[in-house]
Design an enzyme around this catalytic site. Structure first.
Site, PDB file in Angstrom:
ATOM      1  CE  LYS A  98      33.301  40.204  40.617  1.00 41.52           C
ATOM      2  NZ  LYS A  98      34.684  40.662  40.269  1.00 41.52           N
ATOM      3  CB  SER A 171      36.059  42.356  43.414  1.00 39.02           C
ATOM      4  OG  SER A 171      36.057  42.077  42.018  1.00 39.02           O
ATOM      5  CB  SER A 195      38.900  41.352  40.844  1.00 42.36           C
ATOM      6  OG  SER A 195      39.030  42.549  41.570  1.00 42.36           O
TER       7      SER A 195
END
Length: 487
Positions: A98, A171, A195
Site C-alpha cells: 500500500k 482504504s 481498511s
C-alpha cells in the site's frame, strides 16, 4: 469494461509459458514451484509485470509500478537459490504494498497531493522484512486519501475487478483490487477502521488485521496511531499467514511493536480444529443486517459444525457503543497526525464538507475536548477488558464485515453523505481496532448480484496462529477463495 463473473473452477496451476492463469495461483503454490525450480523468479516477475501493464489500466490498483526494482530483486533471488540460499516461502514471489508504506527512493504519496513528491530515504520495517524474506516488490498500491474513507479528487479510485460499478473498499482499495485481479500474489494493507477488511470482503480475498503491536508501524504514514494496524492481504489464509510471518515481530524503531514471539504460522495448519469453540452473538450479528449476509453467516456456521467446531452463543457487550465513539476518537489522533499540514495546507485536501473526506475527520477531531477524549479512552479500556473476558469461554468470534452485501458506487456515495449511517456501517470493524484484537477476513460466498461476500473471525490478542489455522481449515472445506474475476 464489461462485468466480470465468477468462475467455479479452481485456478490452473502455474506454468508461465503458455499458461494464462499463473497470476491467479496461490502464493504458497508458486513458492513451491520456485523452490522446486519448476519456474524461476525472473519468469514469474516478468509474467506479473506484463499482466500489470495489460490489466491495471482497467482496474487501477497501482499508484506506482517498480518494474526495474522487481526485475533486479528477481535476479538476485534467482542467484541466491542457485547458490543454495533459500529464504523461505516468500523468496522470489512478487507482491506489492500500500502506498502509505515507505519505500526508499520510491514516491510514497498516501493517496494524497500533499505527499505527491514524498520520496522516503529509507524503507519501512515491513518493506525491509519483506526484502529480507526475498519477496519481489512489484510496486505501490493505490488508497484513499490519507487512508481514510474517500479517494482524493486527483486519484481515480481502483475499480472492483468483479464489477466496476461496485465499491472496491476503503482504504486499502488498491491492495484488494490487485490481489483479486491477479496483479500480485499478496499485498500489504493497513487497517484503522476496517481498511483491510472492507477491501478483502469487497474483492473476494483474504485479509489479516493483526493484533495491535504485532507488526511494526515504523515508516508507515499514520492515520490514528493507536488504532493503525499493518497486515497482509492474499488469496488464502495460509498465503496471508506466510506474509504475516515475515513482517511480524518486535522492532526497536517502533516501541509499540511488542516483543511477543512470532510463531511459524504455517507449521500447525494440519492440526485439528474440532476442539475449537466459536462464539456467535446472533443479536449483534443480525440486527439491522440484510438477509444475504445472514444467510452467509448461517452457511459459515454449518461448515464449522461439519468440521466439528462447537458454536457457542455469546454476548458481545459494548461493541455498538464503542463503535459510536470511534469517529471522534480517531479524529483526534488524525488531527495530531496531520498537524503539520492541516489547516496550513487545507486547500490541498479534499474539502472538509466532501463526504468521507479526511479533512472532515480532522475537523471533527479538533472539536473534541480533552475530557471527552479521556472518557472515550476509559470506555475503550473497559470494552477491551470485557472482550478479553468474553473470549475466555470461546477461541474465536464469528462476525460480519458489514451489515449489507456489496455496495454499488451509488450506494457508497449515499452512505458517505449520511454520517450516522456511515458510523452504523462501521459497527462490525471498529470495535476490533479499538480493542486491538486480531481478525481474519475470508470470502464466504457471493450475493445475488454476483459480488463477493466476506466475514471475519476475531481472536484473542496475539493469537493470529489460531485464526490462520481455522481460516485455512474453512478454506479446505469451501472453494470461495479459489474463485476469481475473469479479466
Amino acid at each position: 469494461m464489461t462485468t466480470s463473473h465468477a468462475t467455479n473452477e479452481p485456478p490452473a496451476g502455474p506454468a508461465v509459458s503458455g499458461d494464462s492463469e499463473v497470476h491467479y495461483a496461490g502464493l504458497l503454490e508458486v513458492a513451491a514451484r520456485i523452490r522446486d525450480r519448476e519456474l524461476t523468479p525472473v519468469e514469474l516477475t516478468e509474467a506479473l509485470l506484463a499482466r500489470i501493464e495489460q490489466i491495471d489500466p482497467t482496474v487501477g490498483g497501482y499508484a506506482t509500478v517498480t518494474a526495474d526494482t522487481a526485475i533486479t530483486q528477481a535476479r538476485t533471488a534467482e542467484a541466491d537459490m542457485q547458490a543454495g540460499r533459500y529464504r523461505g516461502p516468500l523468496h522470489g514471489v512478487p507482491i506489492a504494498v500500500k502506498d502509505n508504506i515507505f519505500t526508499a527512493g520510491v514516491v510514497t504519496a498516501a493517496g494524497s497531493t500533499i505527499h505527491s513528491d514524498h520520496v522516503p530515504s529509507y524503507d519501512s520495517t515491513v518493506v525491509q522484512r519483506l526484502a529480507e524474506a526475498g519477496a519481489i516488490l512489484l510496486g505501490k498500491l493505490q488508497l484513499t486519501e490519507g487512508a481514510f474513507a474517500e479517494h482524493h479528487s486527483s486519484v481515480t479510485p481502483p475499480r472492483n475487478p468483479w464489477n466496476p460499478g461496485y465499491w472496491s473498499g476503503a482504504s486499502s482499495s488498491g491492495s484488494g483490487v490487485a490481489v483479486a485481479a491477479g496483479l500480485g500474489f499478496g499485498a500489504l494493507g493497513t487497517d484503522t477502521g476496517g481498511s483491510i477488511r472492507y477491501p478483502s470482503a469487497a474483492n473476494g480475498v483474504t485479509g489479516i488485521k493483526p493484533t495491535w503491536g504485532r507488526v511494526s508501524r515504523h515508516g508507515v504514514f499514520a492515520l490514528a496511531a493507536s488504532l493503525d494496524h499493518v497486515g497482509p492481504m492474499a488469496r488464502s489464509a495460509a498465503d496471508a499467514g506466510a506474509i504475516l510471518g515475515a513482517i511480524a515481530g518486535a522492532d526497536p524503531r517502533d516501541p509499540t511493536a511488542q516483543a511477543v514471539p512470532v510463531p511459524d504460522y504455517l507449521a500447525g495448519l494440519d492440526a485439528s480444529v474440532g476442539d475449537l469453540r466459536v462464539g456467535v452473538d446472533r443479536s449483534y450479528n443480525e440486527t439491522g443486517v440484510d438477509s444475504e449476509t445472514i444467510r452467509m453467516l448461517d452457511e459459515v456456521v454449518a461448515v464449522l459444525r461439519h468440521m466439528g467446531v462447537t458454536i457457542v452463543e455469546v454476548t458481545l457487550a459494548g461493541a455498538t457503543a464503542i463503535n459510536a465513539l470511534w469517529p471522534r476518537y480517531a479524529g483526534v489522533e488524525t488531527a495530531l497526525a496531520h498537524h503539520e499540514t492541516f489547516p496550513s495546507r487545507a486547500s490541498e485536501y479534499n474539502p472538509v464538507d466532501t463526504p468521507g473526506s479526511i479533512a472532515g475527520l480532522i475537523a471533527l477531531g479538533h472539536t473534541v475536548s480533552g475530557t471527552e477524549l479521556m472518557r472515550a479512552h476509559h470506555q475503550r479500556l473497559a470494552f477491551t477488558s470485557g472482550l478479553t473476558h468474553t473470549m475466555r469461554d470461546v477461541d474465536v468470534l464469528l462476525v460480519p464485515v458489514q451489515p449489507t452485501t456489496s455496495l454499488t458506487l451509488a450506494q457508497k456515495d449515499s452512505l458517505y453523505a449520511d454520517a450516522e449511517a456511515l458510523t452504523d456501517f462501521l459497527r462490525f470493524v471498529t470495535p476490533f481496532d479499538m480493542s486491538g484484537n486480531p481478525t481474519i477476513t475470508l470470502p464466504g460466498g457471493f450475493g445475488e448480484d454476483g459480488m463477493p461476500l466476506g466475514f471475519q473471525f476475531a481472536g484473542r490478542a496475539f493469537d493470529e496462529e489460531l485464526l490462520i489455522r481455522l481460516g485455512d481449515a474453512y478454506q479446505r472445506e469451501t472453494d470461495w477463495h479459489l474463485r476469481h474475476p475473469e479479466l
